[in-house]
Design a protein around this motif. Structure first.
Motif, PDB file in Angstrom:
ATOM      1  N   HIS A  92      33.677  43.058  38.616  1.00 27.43           N
ATOM      2  CA  HIS A  92      33.231  43.634  40.435  1.00 27.43           C
ATOM      3  C   HIS A  92      32.859  43.273  41.048  1.00 27.43           C
ATOM      4  O   HIS A  92      32.140  44.119  41.835  1.00 27.43           O
TER       5      HIS A  92
ATOM      6  N   TYR B  70      22.432  43.849  31.269  1.00 28.81           N
ATOM      7  CA  TYR B  70      22.902  44.253  32.429  1.00 28.81           C
ATOM      8  C   TYR B  70      21.608  44.218  33.538  1.00 28.81           C
ATOM      9  O   TYR B  70      20.628  45.100  33.233  1.00 28.81           O
ATOM     10  N   ASP B  71      21.986  43.906  34.532  1.00 33.16           N
ATOM     11  CA  ASP B  71      20.718  44.313  35.730  1.00 33.16           C
ATOM     12  C   ASP B  71      20.655  45.005  36.187  1.00 33.16           C
ATOM     13  O   ASP B  71      21.778  45.336  37.061  1.00 33.16           O
ATOM     14  N   SER B  72      20.470  46.808  36.466  1.00 31.65           N
ATOM     15  CA  SER B  72      20.708  47.776  36.851  1.00 31.65           C
ATOM     16  C   SER B  72      19.699  47.732  38.529  1.00 31.65           C
ATOM     17  O   SER B  72      20.518  48.386  39.159  1.00 31.65           O
TER      18      SER B  72
ATOM     19  N   THR C 230      33.183  39.544  33.682  1.00 31.47           N
ATOM     20  CA  THR C 230      33.027  41.093  34.118  1.00 31.47           C
ATOM     21  C   THR C 230      31.988  41.044  35.338  1.00 31.47           C
ATOM     22  O   THR C 230      32.887  42.225  36.306  1.00 31.47           O
ATOM     23  N   ASN C 231      31.399  40.314  35.662  1.00 34.40           N
ATOM     24  CA  ASN C 231      31.094  40.083  37.033  1.00 34.40           C
ATOM     25  C   ASN C 231      32.099  39.915  37.883  1.00 34.40           C
ATOM     26  O   ASN C 231      32.205  40.239  39.787  1.00 34.40           O
TER      27      ASN C 231
ATOM     28  N   LEU D 199      22.656  45.363  40.057  1.00 32.62           N
ATOM     29  CA  LEU D 199      23.991  45.741  39.250  1.00 32.62           C
ATOM     30  C   LEU D 199      24.716  44.881  39.223  1.00 32.62           C
ATOM     31  O   LEU D 199      25.850  44.789  39.727  1.00 32.62           O
ATOM     32  N   ALA D 200      24.435  43.944  38.593  1.00 32.85           N
ATOM     33  CA  ALA D 200      25.245  42.649  38.253  1.00 32.85           C
ATOM     34  C   ALA D 200      24.592  42.475  36.222  1.00 32.85           C
ATOM     35  O   ALA D 200      23.777  42.572  36.122  1.00 32.85           O
ATOM     36  N   TRP D 201      25.315  41.584  35.536  1.00 33.37           N
ATOM     37  CA  TRP D 201      24.738  40.549  34.300  1.00 33.37           C
ATOM     38  C   TRP D 201      23.960  39.857  34.915  1.00 33.37           C
ATOM     39  O   TRP D 201      24.579  38.593  36.145  1.00 33.37           O
TER      40      TRP D 201
ATOM     41  N   GLU E 239      30.486  37.571  29.489  1.00 29.12           N
ATOM     42  CA  GLU E 239      30.123  39.137  30.957  1.00 29.12           C
ATOM     43  C   GLU E 239      30.157  38.101  32.448  1.00 29.12           C
ATOM     44  O   GLU E 239      29.852  38.886  33.339  1.00 29.12           O
TER      45      GLU E 239
END
Length: 510
Positions: free
Chosen positions: A270, A206-208, A266-267, A211-213, A262
């Protein structure tokens, strides 16, 4: 016995043993090779990102579960396509059970989308009969389909190619695949091409900041490219040694690529959909809208066009077999002509007896033409009429007058007859079932219909009156106007297949 005789005997025995070994290793039946190779099928799951024109529209997964006497394969596909300011979601789930020789024993498929919600369970009895039970709401209906050969699911074909020893450059593999969602068989031809190397994301972090994997580690995979042609459409895929698809793409910009969970799921879950929905509010002229006219709450006008000429862009030449009958294709230009009145004079009487039309007289999943309720209704509509044209007209009039137009209905002719509601798919299958019950050859057709400069998914019917004639029972068109652009025959496309017609494809009216 002389030394020479002993030498000849020993050489003969050695040659016979060598011949037996070569025959055992290189000329074994496919079933034997699969039975041995399938013992090494590993359990696990792979995930895919689904793109159209470089934009993610969904995700997919394939999970293999190995048991002592069987192999379970679960495939899931989720699409979310914006159309006219609404995000349309379709989910297709199938759970197949295979024998240890990779033969299909049964499959349960579920479809949930704008075009309906249903489940279908298909069980193979021996190699000769396929029992298909369709579940829609609290109702169920079983149809038995005779089989001429063992069937293969499209999603399981890569597994058979890999473990059946078919992944060899230059080899051609012909089969018949059974789509558990469309409930239809299709001949398929596969040509194996060169091997390629891919670098795939194996895991994600996860890249904060973003805001995504993002990919964390990569894996190098070798895979054979295969060209497969099914139902008039060409697809290119790359398959690895474990029978998993590494990448697949078709001629209209749809691509499926293996990646980490992910990144695929997941991406996508979201992502910001606001701009996508806003962009879909006003499709430009010639764009394909990924829904039916009824689902888009548009008015489906009576199509009176006698001729329509369109230019198709975004398609690779030969991607679809669009020519034939009322349609003529020349390069990227397609000409559709409404059948002239002269073709409506049939050259035979009912019941039709031409053996070449037997396929279009037989019952099929979703087309329960031998059900007593369908048969009784057909007799009431057609009566003693023996003229195919007048019988076809009577059936169209009845379907149009007695089936209310509503989305989300249960698929299948019998379900439509009982509920008396449906979208274009239900109108088409009910018409075809009633026609076949009256011994009038009929088939479904699916494609696009032009409304206010845009093209929407639509389904209609075709009846044989010496030539095939398009009939739209939903709008009471006999024959249907030229604004009906046919893409497939004999198997209704579900909403999950609409994605192959959107993205870069456009139709410009000339």
């Amino acid at each position: 016995m002389t030394r020479r005789t002993w030498a000849v005997a020993i050489l003969g025995a050695w040659a016979a043993s060598l011949g037996w070994l070569v025959k055992r290793e290189f000329f074994r039946p496919t079933g034997t090779r699969l039975a041995e190779a399938a013992l090494s099928v590993p359990p696990g799951a792979v995930y895919y990102r689904l793109d159209v024109g470089g934009r993610q529209v969904g995700f997919a997964s394939s999970t293999i579960d190995t048991q002592a006497t069987s192999i379970g394969v679960t495939d899931m596909l989720v699409l979310q396509v914006p159309a006219l300011g609404v995000l349309h979601r379709s989910v297709v789930l199938s759970r197949a059970v295979l024998s240890r020789t990779l033969r299909l024993e049964g499959v349960l498929a579920r479809f949930d989308g704008d075009l309906g919600r249903f489940a279908a369970r298909s069980l193979v009895n021996g190699d000769s009969v396929l029992a298909v039970t369709l579940f829609a709401g609290s109702d169920s209906e079983t149809t038995r389909v005779p089989l001429a050969r063992p069937i293969v699911l499209p999603s399981l074909l890569p597994l058979r190619l890999a473990f059946g020893g078919e992944l060899k450059r230059g080899k051609t593999y012909a089969s018949v695949v059974y789509d558990p969602v469309r409930l239809a068989e299709q001949p398929l031809t596969v040509v194996v091409a060169a091997e390629s190397t891919f670098v795939l994301a194996d895991s994600a972090a996860y890249d904060s900041t973003a805001l995504a994997w993002v990919p964390a580690r990569f894996d190098t995979v070798r895979a054979f490219r295969i060209e497969q042609r099914e139902g008039g459409m060409t697809t290119r895929a790359w398959i690895d040694a474990q029978g998993h698809v590494v990448r697949a793409e078709n001629a209209v910009g749809f691509a499926m690529e293996r990646t980490a969970f992910e990144l695929a799921y997941t991406n996508f879950r979201h992502r910001d959909t606001t701009s996508l929905i806003r962009a879909s509010l006003s499709p430009g002229p010639g764009e394909v809208v990924a829904t039916t006219v009824l689902a888009a709450r548009e008015l489906l006008p009576h199509d009176t066009a006698s001729q329509l000429r369109v230019r198709l862009t975004g398609l690779t030449p030969g991607a679809f077999d669009l020519g034939g009958g009322r349609q003529q294709q020349s390069g990227d230009t397609l000409l559709i002509r409404r059948e002239p009145r002269a073709t409506l004079s049939a050259r035979y009487q009912l019941p039709a007896r031409d053996s070449s039309l037997a396929r279009w007289l037989a019952p099929a999943p979703l087309i329960q033409s031998e059900d007593p309720r369908i048969q009784a209704r057909a007799r009431l509509i057609v009566g003693r009429e023996q003229d195919p044209t007048r019988a076809a007209r009577r059936i169209a009039d009845w379907v149009r007058a007695n089936l209310a137009q509503r989305t989300g209905a249960s698929p299948g002719a019998l379900q439509a007859l009982e509920a008396r509601v449906g979208d274009c798919n239900e109108h088409a299958v009910l018409y075809v079932a009633l026609a076949r019950a009256a011994r009038l050859p009929a088939r479904t057709a699916a494609g696009l219909v032009l409304v206010d400069g845009r093209f929407y998914y639509h389904a209609w019917a075709e009846v044989y009156l010496g030539d095939w004639v398009a009939v739209d029972p939903m709008t009471d068109e006999f024959p249907a106007g030229a604004a009906h652009v046919r893409f497939s025959i004999g198997g209704l496309a579900q909403q999950a297949e609409l994605v192959r017609l959107i993205g870069r494809i456009k139709l410009e009216v000339l």
